[in-house]
Design a protein around this motif. Structure first.
Motif, PDB file in Angstrom:
ATOM      1  N   GLN A  29       7.980   1.838  -9.356  1.00  0.00           N
ATOM      2  CA  GLN A  29       6.828   1.301  -8.635  1.00  0.00           C
ATOM      3  C   GLN A  29       6.627  -0.182  -8.956  1.00  0.00           C
ATOM      4  OE1 GLN A  29       3.062   3.025  -9.732  1.00  0.00           O
ATOM      5  NE2 GLN A  29       2.117   2.444  -7.803  1.00  0.00           N
ATOM      6  N   ILE A  30       6.688  -0.533 -10.217  1.00  0.00           N
ATOM      7  CA  ILE A  30       6.503  -1.923 -10.623  1.00  0.00           C
ATOM      8  C   ILE A  30       7.613  -2.807 -10.058  1.00  0.00           C
ATOM      9  CG2 ILE A  30       6.558  -3.468 -12.621  1.00  0.00           C
ATOM     10  CD1 ILE A  30       5.069  -1.249 -14.163  1.00  0.00           C
ATOM     11  N   LEU A  31       8.859  -2.322 -10.122  1.00  0.00           N
ATOM     12  CA  LEU A  31       9.971  -3.120  -9.608  1.00  0.00           C
ATOM     13  C   LEU A  31       9.883  -3.296  -8.096  1.00  0.00           C
ATOM     14  CD1 LEU A  31      12.910  -1.728 -11.758  1.00  0.00           C
ATOM     15  CD2 LEU A  31      11.786  -3.947 -11.957  1.00  0.00           C
ATOM     16  N   LEU A  32       9.512  -2.242  -7.375  1.00  0.00           N
ATOM     17  CA  LEU A  32       9.363  -2.367  -5.925  1.00  0.00           C
ATOM     18  C   LEU A  32       8.218  -3.298  -5.551  1.00  0.00           C
ATOM     19  CD1 LEU A  32      10.031   1.255  -4.655  1.00  0.00           C
ATOM     20  CD2 LEU A  32      11.432  -0.768  -4.282  1.00  0.00           C
ATOM     21  N   LEU A  33       7.117  -3.211  -6.281  1.00  0.00           N
ATOM     22  CA  LEU A  33       5.995  -4.101  -5.983  1.00  0.00           C
ATOM     23  C   LEU A  33       6.355  -5.555  -6.269  1.00  0.00           C
ATOM     24  CD1 LEU A  33       2.921  -2.051  -7.232  1.00  0.00           C
ATOM     25  CD2 LEU A  33       3.550  -2.588  -4.883  1.00  0.00           C
ATOM     26  N   GLN A  34       7.132  -5.801  -7.299  1.00  0.00           N
ATOM     27  CA  GLN A  34       7.579  -7.163  -7.578  1.00  0.00           C
ATOM     28  C   GLN A  34       8.538  -7.665  -6.506  1.00  0.00           C
ATOM     29  OE1 GLN A  34       9.243  -7.267 -11.489  1.00  0.00           O
ATOM     30  NE2 GLN A  34       7.263  -7.490 -12.481  1.00  0.00           N
ATOM     31  N   ALA A  35       9.341  -6.769  -5.942  1.00  0.00           N
ATOM     32  CA  ALA A  35      10.274  -7.173  -4.885  1.00  0.00           C
ATOM     33  C   ALA A  35       9.535  -7.469  -3.587  1.00  0.00           C
ATOM     34  CB  ALA A  35      11.313  -6.074  -4.655  1.00  0.00           C
ATOM     35  N   VAL A  36       8.457  -6.734  -3.333  1.00  0.00           N
ATOM     36  CA  VAL A  36       7.711  -6.937  -2.089  1.00  0.00           C
ATOM     37  C   VAL A  36       6.865  -8.194  -2.165  1.00  0.00           C
ATOM     38  CG1 VAL A  36       5.876  -5.966  -0.649  1.00  0.00           C
ATOM     39  CG2 VAL A  36       7.710  -4.517  -1.446  1.00  0.00           C
ATOM     40  N   ARG A  37       6.217  -8.412  -3.265  1.00  0.00           N
ATOM     41  CA  ARG A  37       5.352  -9.586  -3.406  1.00  0.00           C
ATOM     42  C   ARG A  37       5.651 -10.299  -4.724  1.00  0.00           C
ATOM     43  NH1 ARG A  37       0.250  -7.496  -6.195  1.00  0.00           N
ATOM     44  NH2 ARG A  37       0.828  -5.363  -6.587  1.00  0.00           N
ATOM     45  N   PRO A  38       6.761 -11.026  -4.786  1.00  0.00           N
ATOM     46  CA  PRO A  38       7.156 -11.652  -6.056  1.00  0.00           C
ATOM     47  C   PRO A  38       6.239 -12.768  -6.510  1.00  0.00           C
ATOM     48  CG  PRO A  38       8.601 -12.376  -4.299  1.00  0.00           C
ATOM     49  CD  PRO A  38       7.689 -11.330  -3.724  1.00  0.00           C
ATOM     50  N   LEU A  39       5.506 -13.418  -5.598  1.00  0.00           N
ATOM     51  CA  LEU A  39       4.659 -14.521  -6.017  1.00  0.00           C
ATOM     52  C   LEU A  39       3.324 -14.052  -6.578  1.00  0.00           C
ATOM     53  CD1 LEU A  39       5.278 -16.984  -3.056  1.00  0.00           C
ATOM     54  CD2 LEU A  39       6.342 -16.952  -5.314  1.00  0.00           C
ATOM     55  N   GLY A  40       2.973 -12.805  -6.376  1.00  0.00           N
ATOM     56  CA  GLY A  40       1.684 -12.323  -6.841  1.00  0.00           C
ATOM     57  C   GLY A  40       1.676 -11.885  -8.294  1.00  0.00           C
ATOM     58  N   TYR A  94       0.825  -1.210   0.000  1.00  0.00           N
ATOM     59  CA  TYR A  94       0.000   0.000   0.000  1.00  0.00           C
ATOM     60  C   TYR A  94       0.857   1.257   0.000  1.00  0.00           C
ATOM     61  CZ  TYR A  94      -4.171  -2.788   1.012  1.00  0.00           C
ATOM     62  OH  TYR A  94      -5.198  -3.692   0.950  1.00  0.00           O
ATOM     63  N   LEU A  95       1.917   1.266   0.812  1.00  0.00           N
ATOM     64  CA  LEU A  95       2.779   2.439   0.872  1.00  0.00           C
ATOM     65  C   LEU A  95       3.448   2.721  -0.470  1.00  0.00           C
ATOM     66  CD1 LEU A  95       4.528   2.072   4.342  1.00  0.00           C
ATOM     67  CD2 LEU A  95       2.899   3.818   3.640  1.00  0.00           C
ATOM     68  N   ILE A  96       3.958   1.675  -1.100  1.00  0.00           N
ATOM     69  CA  ILE A  96       4.615   1.849  -2.396  1.00  0.00           C
ATOM     70  C   ILE A  96       3.604   2.287  -3.446  1.00  0.00           C
ATOM     71  CG2 ILE A  96       5.769   0.611  -4.270  1.00  0.00           C
ATOM     72  CD1 ILE A  96       7.055  -1.132  -2.055  1.00  0.00           C
ATOM     73  N   ASN A  97       2.487   1.585  -3.507  1.00  0.00           N
ATOM     74  CA  ASN A  97       1.496   1.855  -4.537  1.00  0.00           C
ATOM     75  C   ASN A  97       0.910   3.255  -4.403  1.00  0.00           C
ATOM     76  OD1 ASN A  97       0.012   1.239  -6.780  1.00  0.00           O
ATOM     77  ND2 ASN A  97      -1.531   0.081  -5.686  1.00  0.00           N
ATOM     78  N   TYR A  98       0.432   3.599  -3.215  1.00  0.00           N
ATOM     79  CA  TYR A  98      -0.223   4.895  -3.040  1.00  0.00           C
ATOM     80  C   TYR A  98       0.776   6.040  -2.953  1.00  0.00           C
ATOM     81  CZ  TYR A  98      -4.538   2.342  -2.370  1.00  0.00           C
ATOM     82  OH  TYR A  98      -5.618   1.535  -2.557  1.00  0.00           O
ATOM     83  N   GLY A  99       1.956   5.790  -2.417  1.00  0.00           N
ATOM     84  CA  GLY A  99       2.956   6.846  -2.324  1.00  0.00           C
ATOM     85  C   GLY A  99       3.437   7.304  -3.689  1.00  0.00           C
TER      86      GLY A  99
END
Length: 96
Positions: A84-95, A14-19
């Motif tokens: 944003q995409i790279l950070l989200l992939q690092a936080v939740r790689p299985l999703g 949420y922080l990465i996405n909304y920030g």
């Protein structure tokens, strides 16, 4: 090997996405304000400038202006989306 269970609320996601989305929205509002020649001394525009200048000014120094277009906004937008995409992939790689 023990792996802790996932958090019930993905706080970092949420922080990465909304920030980053808020930064992109701030850059968009500032760009539209510059197109309509809204005064830079306005408190809200000054706040947006202080928020978005660290992302736009270095790119503006490298790219410069092409005719009357300032492409640094679009390059910063693209780079923030990529981060944003790279950070989200690092936080939740299985999703993904």
């Amino acid at each position: 090997m023990y792996t802790p269970p996932p958090l019930p609320v993905p706080i970092f996601t949420y922080l990465i996405n909304y920030g980053i989305s808020f930064l992109i929205l701030a850059m968009l509002v500032r760009a539209i304000a510059s197109w309509f020649r809204i005064d830079e001394r306005n408190v809200f525009i000054r706040f947006l400038a202080r928020l978005t200048d660290p992302f736009i000014v270095p790119i503006r120094r490298v790219i410069g202006q092409m005719w009357v277009l300032d492409l640094s906004f679009f390059v910063a937008w693209f780079m923030l989306q990529t981060v944003q995409i790279l950070l989200l992939q690092a936080v939740r790689p299985l999703g993904w």
